[in-house]
Design a protein around this motif. Structure first.
Motif, PDB file in Angstrom:
ATOM      1  N   GLY A 127      47.645 -26.385 -13.813  1.00 39.84           N
ATOM      2  CA  GLY A 127      47.069 -25.767 -15.005  1.00 39.84           C
ATOM      3  C   GLY A 127      46.201 -24.565 -14.765  1.00 39.84           C
ATOM      4  O   GLY A 127      45.882 -23.834 -15.712  1.00 39.84           O
ATOM      5  N   SER A 128      45.770 -24.326 -13.528  1.00 41.89           N
ATOM      6  CA  SER A 128      44.979 -23.132 -13.253  1.00 41.89           C
ATOM      7  C   SER A 128      45.819 -21.893 -13.525  1.00 41.89           C
ATOM      8  O   SER A 128      46.999 -21.830 -13.183  1.00 41.89           O
ATOM      9  CB  SER A 128      44.510 -23.141 -11.801  1.00 41.89           C
ATOM     10  OG  SER A 128      43.808 -21.951 -11.512  1.00 41.89           O
ATOM     11  N   ARG A 129      45.208 -20.871 -14.123  1.00 41.83           N
ATOM     12  CA  ARG A 129      45.975 -19.671 -14.492  1.00 41.83           C
ATOM     13  C   ARG A 129      46.086 -18.672 -13.342  1.00 41.83           C
ATOM     14  O   ARG A 129      47.047 -17.918 -13.275  1.00 41.83           O
ATOM     15  CB  ARG A 129      45.326 -19.014 -15.714  1.00 41.83           C
ATOM     16  CG  ARG A 129      45.452 -19.858 -16.972  1.00 41.83           C
ATOM     17  CD  ARG A 129      44.645 -19.291 -18.118  1.00 41.83           C
ATOM     18  NE  ARG A 129      45.018 -17.912 -18.412  1.00 41.83           N
ATOM     19  CZ  ARG A 129      44.367 -17.149 -19.288  1.00 41.83           C
ATOM     20  NH1 ARG A 129      43.310 -17.632 -19.920  1.00 41.83           N
ATOM     21  NH2 ARG A 129      44.760 -15.905 -19.519  1.00 41.83           N
ATOM     22  N   HIS A 130      45.095 -18.655 -12.458  1.00 39.23           N
ATOM     23  CA  HIS A 130      45.096 -17.718 -11.335  1.00 39.23           C
ATOM     24  C   HIS A 130      44.554 -18.430 -10.098  1.00 39.23           C
ATOM     25  O   HIS A 130      43.645 -19.261 -10.204  1.00 39.23           O
ATOM     26  CB  HIS A 130      44.207 -16.492 -11.620  1.00 39.23           C
ATOM     27  CG  HIS A 130      44.593 -15.729 -12.849  1.00 39.23           C
ATOM     28  ND1 HIS A 130      45.475 -14.676 -12.820  1.00 39.23           N
ATOM     29  CD2 HIS A 130      44.200 -15.875 -14.151  1.00 39.23           C
ATOM     30  CE1 HIS A 130      45.617 -14.194 -14.052  1.00 39.23           C
ATOM     31  NE2 HIS A 130      44.855 -14.908 -14.879  1.00 39.23           N
TER      32      HIS A 130
ATOM     33  N   LEU B 229      48.670 -23.843  -9.603  1.00 39.41           N
ATOM     34  CA  LEU B 229      49.130 -23.279 -10.874  1.00 39.41           C
ATOM     35  C   LEU B 229      49.834 -24.333 -11.716  1.00 39.41           C
ATOM     36  O   LEU B 229      49.663 -24.389 -12.939  1.00 39.41           O
ATOM     37  CB  LEU B 229      50.053 -22.086 -10.615  1.00 39.41           C
ATOM     38  CG  LEU B 229      49.418 -20.843  -9.975  1.00 39.41           C
ATOM     39  CD1 LEU B 229      50.487 -19.823  -9.618  1.00 39.41           C
ATOM     40  CD2 LEU B 229      48.375 -20.218 -10.903  1.00 39.41           C
TER      41      LEU B 229
ATOM     42  N   THR C 288      40.341 -20.880 -15.091  1.00 35.56           N
ATOM     43  CA  THR C 288      40.997 -19.584 -15.226  1.00 35.56           C
ATOM     44  C   THR C 288      41.352 -19.051 -13.845  1.00 35.56           C
ATOM     45  O   THR C 288      42.432 -18.494 -13.640  1.00 35.56           O
ATOM     46  CB  THR C 288      40.070 -18.592 -15.940  1.00 35.56           C
ATOM     47  OG1 THR C 288      39.595 -19.165 -17.163  1.00 35.56           O
ATOM     48  CG2 THR C 288      40.788 -17.278 -16.229  1.00 35.56           C
TER      49      THR C 288
ATOM     50  N   THR D  79      49.569 -15.676  -9.632  1.00 37.11           N
ATOM     51  CA  THR D  79      49.534 -16.070 -11.031  1.00 37.11           C
ATOM     52  C   THR D  79      50.976 -16.160 -11.495  1.00 37.11           C
ATOM     53  O   THR D  79      51.902 -15.892 -10.719  1.00 37.11           O
ATOM     54  CB  THR D  79      48.714 -15.082 -11.879  1.00 37.11           C
ATOM     55  OG1 THR D  79      48.545 -15.607 -13.202  1.00 37.11           O
ATOM     56  CG2 THR D  79      49.378 -13.708 -11.936  1.00 37.11           C
ATOM     57  N   GLU D  80      51.208 -16.571 -12.719  1.00 34.80           N
ATOM     58  CA  GLU D  80      52.578 -16.785 -13.173  1.00 34.80           C
ATOM     59  C   GLU D  80      53.395 -15.497 -13.082  1.00 34.80           C
ATOM     60  O   GLU D  80      53.071 -14.495 -13.713  1.00 34.80           O
ATOM     61  CB  GLU D  80      52.585 -17.306 -14.611  1.00 34.80           C
ATOM     62  CG  GLU D  80      53.962 -17.664 -15.113  1.00 34.80           C
ATOM     63  CD  GLU D  80      53.939 -18.261 -16.505  1.00 34.80           C
ATOM     64  OE1 GLU D  80      55.021 -18.536 -17.042  1.00 34.80           O
ATOM     65  OE2 GLU D  80      52.832 -18.451 -17.056  1.00 34.80           O
TER      66      GLU D  80
ATOM     67  N   GLU E  56      39.324 -18.453 -24.828  1.00 39.91           N
ATOM     68  CA  GLU E  56      39.579 -17.651 -23.628  1.00 39.91           C
ATOM     69  C   GLU E  56      38.369 -17.569 -22.697  1.00 39.91           C
ATOM     70  O   GLU E  56      38.306 -16.690 -21.837  1.00 39.91           O
ATOM     71  CB  GLU E  56      40.023 -16.243 -24.030  1.00 39.91           C
ATOM     72  CG  GLU E  56      41.315 -16.205 -24.814  1.00 39.91           C
ATOM     73  CD  GLU E  56      42.470 -16.870 -24.072  1.00 39.91           C
ATOM     74  OE1 GLU E  56      42.625 -16.601 -22.850  1.00 39.91           O
ATOM     75  OE2 GLU E  56      43.199 -17.659 -24.693  1.00 39.91           O
TER      76      GLU E  56
END
Length: 278
Positions: free
Chosen positions: A181-184, A178, A151, A204-205, A117
């Motif tokens: 693969g980027s989370r935010h 996104l 991230t 974000t998702e 993480e």
């Protein structure tokens, strides 16, 4: 994780600050790049480990040349650091070329084997405020290895358009990042047309949020570096993304509001302001 003092058998030792491994260009004007990162990260109580991935020739307005640093050189610096110091976050700015991006991707994958993480903040620095290029080659090609590992990605509006040339809206630009693969994604609105306000959008998702800030008079050198690094410093302390984005923007707005001049042209964010009221 805030800086705290630790008790040992020999008594109280100095506070320990979380470290942010920073990859960015060396701006000899001192307004953006590594100097901005070090000051912003320090302002929120974290500590920067600065690695120069490019040496620039620039002033507070224009970039004349970018000289990427050989990844063999900076990787040696990193190996010495990570042998001893725990890394709580990574912040990436101007990297110069695709070779540096590939080497950085390899490093991030290596570090995440032990820290799955580990936050990675990618400020997609593709050019100066005047559009002078800060990387060799096409933006999509240079940053391709890093976007899937990020991230948080923090493009301004021109950068978002370059990274998603077929996307017609801000939302579809963000969704493209996104999907890679980027989370935010934080789309920074400083280049928007509204003369009175700046709107930043977080995607974000399954979630989206916007912040509206008063547009301050003048132009600034290093504002994007400052905001991304503030967020990196806060995430390194264990803050969640929503809070880090909110607090980072509030601090950045204050630093811009108290900016100073070093010459005619763009002003420098004051990264030494008091944060007692934030």
């Amino acid at each position: 994780m805030m800086a705290t003092s630790m008790e040992t058998g020999e008594g109280l030792v100095p506070p320990v600050r979380p470290c942010v491994l920073v990859f960015a260009g060396l701006d000899s004007s001192g307004g953006a790049g590594i100097q901005a990162d070090v000051e912003a990260i320090g302002a929120v109580g974290s500590h920067a480990l600065p690695i120069a991935t490019a040496l620039t020739v620039q002033d507070n307005d224009r970039v004349s040349a970018v000289n990427p640093v050989d990844p063999v050189i900076w990787r040696h610096q990193v190996d010495v650091l990570i042998e001893k110091m725990p890394v709580a976050a990574i912040k990436i700015g101007a990297i110069g070329n695709r070779a540096n991006a590939d080497a950085l991707a390899t490093l991030i994958i290596q570090l995440r084997k032990k820290q799955p993480e580990l936050p990675v903040i990618l400020d997609t620095v593709l050019g100066s405020g005047h559009g002078d290029l800060l990387t060799e080659g096409r933006a999509e090609h240079v940053l391709a290895p890093l976007i899937p590992l990020a991230t948080l990605v923090t493009p301004n509006l021109p950068e978002a358009a370059r990274l998603s040339p077929d996307a017609a809206t801000l939302e579809t630009q963000a969704q493209n990042l996104l999907a890679q693969g980027s989370r935010h994604v934080l789309l920074k609105g400083g280049h928007g047309d509204d003369a009175s306000q700046v709107v930043n959008h977080w995607f974000t998702e399954g979630q989206a949020k916007s912040w509206t800030w008063a547009r301050l008079e003048g132009a600034f050198h290093g504002s994007g570096c400052t905001l991304a690094s503030l967020c990196a410093g806060l995430l390194a302390q264990g803050m969640d993304m929503s809070e880090a984005l909110d607090k980072g923007q509030r601090i950045c707005q204050k630093m811009l509001g108290q900016s100073y001049a070093i010459a005619e042209g763009q002003r420098i964010p004051n990264r030494h302001v008091s944060l007692d009221d934030i």
